[in-house]
Design a protein around this motif. Structure first.
Motif: not given
Ligand code: ASP
Ligand code: MG
Length: 409
Positions: A18-23, A28-30, A121-124
């Motif tokens: 999860a931390a890796r994904v958050k980074r 700024g990546h989708q 696109a909605a940040g999810v």
């Protein structure tokens, strides 16, 4: 981002993922994520099905074995939410990932990316279950063991992703097996074709079908470690590789067996009469050599998977009278060693270098085969390590000596 079973093996590792994904999101990546089941989970599920009934209905098998990925999608979505990243889980049938009807080893036919793209696109962050899809009958299907690599590449193609990062327990693709050659080097880049050759001859980093798919749709794939923080190996189009190595890697396969059919009549049609029935029995023949005949007969030598050896001998026995050969010799104690590299297309002398290096070590070559980007030799099994090391050195692939392991304090 795709995370394999060892990367999501327990809650701590899921938090780490999860931390890796958050980074990546913070950068700024989708991102869309694909997960495997927790390490060992799928084996347990498969075993339960087999224990109840080895002849189980494959549609119910798929319901059972696909559940491992359902668990990890939900857990990762929860872990992401907990650290402030909006996320939701997606099962294969929800996306949907449409497959054919071959339950247990289905092929992906199409993926609808629209809903996932809208999420992103909605940040999810969509967290998608690897390994599973939905068959034409509307029931859950799975893609065959190791299939979540394939899910990730297929999804990356459908979403037109810039890259498909496969996080695993090794940190990249090496010039050969580091357990045999400690001085093996991690490759920064490798072409699809080289990766395919290396994958099918023994380097089991990526599932072969996923590399084929990546090549077909030109998906840039990166193999990297989920435990260490550095770039892995990029699997890309040949054009993206500036410095093409003549030989990029040395691979081996210890899963072969050699068969020699002695004194086959040397006339038109014998090869067809020999290999036709083997093909009909679904036996895959790999290397083949036929000697020049002397007295109206010839020897045919070829290799098959070791698991097929007994069946091959059975098929050959049924052909003895019609073919009129003298005898069959079988040798399971062989190993196939291959040098692979796209640079071979434009460099002469690769085979000669290979043969010289083996000769210097006194290793006898039993069978040779070549393709545009590969030279393979078959040698006695006991020479596996010596031959791999000698070739790795001969082609200038040795890296620096790895640092000696420090004593634990
Ligand atoms: N969980 C599935 C398996 O173990 C798919 C995968 O991990 O790639 O085969
Ligand atoms: Mg895997």
């Amino acid at each position: 981002m795709k995370f394999g079973g060892t990367s999501v093996a327990d809650l701590d590792r899921i938090r780490h993922v999860a931390a890796r994904v958050k980074r990546e999101c913070d950068a700024g990546h989708q991102v869309a994520v694909v997960v495997s089941a927790m390490a060992g989970a799928t084996n347990q599920l498969v075993k339960w099905c087999n224990d109840l009934d080895p002849l189980h209905d494959p549609r119910e098998y798929d319901v059972v074995v696909a559940s491992g990925e359902q668990v990890t999608t939900g857990l990762l979505a929860i872990a992401l939410g907990k650290i402030g990243v909006k996320a939701r889980s997606w099962q294969g049938w929800q996306v949907p990932v449409r497959t054919d009807a071959a339950h247990g080893k289905a092929r992906v036919e199409s993926i609808e990316g629209a809903a996932l793209l809208a999420d992103m696109a909605a940040g999810v962050v969509p967290v998608v279950a690897g390994f599973q899809g939905v068959a034409p009958d509307g029931r859950i299907s799975t893609l065959g063991r190791g299939g979540s690599d394939l899910s990730a590449v297929a999804l990356a193609a459908a979403l037109k992703a810039d890259r498909c990062d496969i996080y695993t327990d090794v940190d990249g693709v090496y010039t050969t097996d580091p357990r045999i050659v400690p001085r093996a080097r991690k490759l920064e880049r490798i072409s699809y074709e080289e990766m395919l050759e290396l994958a099918s001859v023994g380097a089991k980093v990526l599932q072969t079908r996923s590399v084929e798919l990546a090549m077909k749709y030109r998906v840039r794939v990166q193999v990297l470690s989920s435990f260490e923080d550095r770039p892995g190996t990029l699997v890309v189009d040949e054009d993206e590789i500036v410095e093409k190595l003549t030989v990029a890697g040395i691979a081996y396969s210890a899963e072969e067996a050699k068969i020699t059919v002695r004194r086959v009549p040397d006339r038109p049609g014998v090869a067809a009469a020999l290999f036709g029935p083997l093909a009909a029995a679904n036996i895959n023949v790999d290397m083949i050599v036929q000697n020049v005949g002397a007295d109206g007969t010839t020897d045919m030598t070829f290799t098959v998977g070791r698991a097929d050896l007994a069946r091959t001998q059975e098929v050959l026995a049924t052909l003895k009278d019609s073919l009129g050969y003298q005898s069959v010799l079988a040798d399971p104690h062989v190993v196939k060693i291959s040098a692979v590299g796209v640079g071979m297309r434009s460099h002469a002398g690769v085979a000669a270098t290979m043969f010289r290096a083996l000769a210097e070590k006194g290793i006898n070559i039993q069978v040779i085969s070549t393709s545009e980007i590969k030279v393979s030799v078959l040698v006695a099994a006991e020479y596996r390590e010596l031959a791999v090391r000698a070739l790795h050195t001969a082609f200038g692939l040795d890296g620096p000596e790895p640092p000696a392991k420090e004593e634990e304090e």
